[in-house]
Design an enzyme around this catalytic site. Structure first.
Site, PDB file in Angstrom:
ATOM      1  N   CYS A   1       0.726  -0.959  -0.027  1.00 16.44           N
ATOM      2  CA  CYS A   1      -0.058   0.003  -0.042  1.00 16.44           C
ATOM      3  C   CYS A   1       0.722   1.162  -0.050  1.00 16.44           C
ATOM      4  O   CYS A   1       0.533   2.293  -0.841  1.00 16.44           O
ATOM      5  CB  CYS A   1      -1.004   0.029   0.968  1.00 16.44           C
ATOM      6  SG  CYS A   1      -0.440   0.072   3.031  1.00 16.44           S
TER       7      CYS A   1
ATOM      8  N   HIS B   1      -2.953   0.708   7.116  1.00 14.09           N
ATOM      9  CA  HIS B   1      -3.498   0.663   5.902  1.00 14.09           C
ATOM     10  C   HIS B   1      -3.634   2.009   5.262  1.00 14.09           C
ATOM     11  O   HIS B   1      -4.042   2.907   5.909  1.00 14.09           O
ATOM     12  CB  HIS B   1      -4.360  -0.406   5.548  1.00 14.09           C
ATOM     13  CG  HIS B   1      -4.532  -0.642   4.228  1.00 14.09           C
ATOM     14  ND1 HIS B   1      -3.780  -1.159   3.366  1.00 14.09           N
ATOM     15  CD2 HIS B   1      -5.687  -0.615   3.111  1.00 14.09           C
ATOM     16  CE1 HIS B   1      -4.107  -1.620   2.257  1.00 14.09           C
ATOM     17  NE2 HIS B   1      -5.397  -1.146   2.126  1.00 14.09           N
TER      18      HIS B   1
ATOM     19  N   HIS C   1      -6.182   0.769  -3.594  1.00 16.92           N
ATOM     20  CA  HIS C   1      -5.226   0.607  -2.696  1.00 16.92           C
ATOM     21  C   HIS C   1      -4.679  -0.837  -3.182  1.00 16.92           C
ATOM     22  O   HIS C   1      -5.137  -1.548  -4.061  1.00 16.92           O
ATOM     23  CB  HIS C   1      -5.904   0.493  -1.308  1.00 16.92           C
ATOM     24  CG  HIS C   1      -6.958  -0.486  -1.322  1.00 16.92           C
ATOM     25  ND1 HIS C   1      -6.814  -1.474  -0.261  1.00 16.92           N
ATOM     26  CD2 HIS C   1      -7.992  -0.441  -1.818  1.00 16.92           C
ATOM     27  CE1 HIS C   1      -7.942  -2.407  -0.422  1.00 16.92           C
ATOM     28  NE2 HIS C   1      -8.684  -1.728  -1.225  1.00 16.92           N
TER      29      HIS C   1
END
Length: 129
Positions: free
Chosen positions: A38, A89, A101
């Site tokens: 990510c 995240h 993502h």
């Protein structure tokens, strides 16, 4: 809200990020050829399209740029997800409640909705470079 990005750059970031959907996930990856995690995805997109170098770790992204209220977000902003106030995240907001993502090992870069059951249950915040 201050920003280092013009609206045109933010739009370019959005379009480029959407074009990377389907790229394989790879822990530590930071190129379309090698795959992305990510923060690698975020770094690649912002370096390639805006000449900015974000921090390499998700934890460090929580201090990059400026915090943005959810009613002021725009495409190209970052969305950060946390558990127990620890950022775990991140993705790139592309508008309409959606973000791009690199989700996890074995997956691909994808487009998801903040209102989906999984993501709506997370703590999230927005940042603008």
């Amino acid at each position: 809200m201050p920003s280092r990005l013009s609206q045109a750059q933010a739009d370019d970031i959005t379009i480029y990020a959407l074009g990377l959907v389907g790229t394989p996930y790879r822990y530590g990856g930071n190129t379309p050829v090698a795959g992305f995690d990510c923060s690698g995805l975020i770094g690649h997109v912002y370096r390639s399209r805006a000449g900015l170098t974000p921090p390499r770790t998700v934890a460090s992204l929580k201090n990059w740029g400026w915090q943005v209220r959810s009613d002021s977000i725009r495409s190209g902003d970052l969305v950060l997800f946390a558990r127990n106030s620890v950022v775990s995240h991140a993705g790139i907001y592309v508008g309409g409640g959606r973000f791009v993502h690199a989700p996890s090992t074995g997956g691909d870069v994808r487009l998801d909705n903040l209102n989906s059951t999984h993501w709506a249950a997370q703590q999230f915040a927005f940042r603008r470079p």
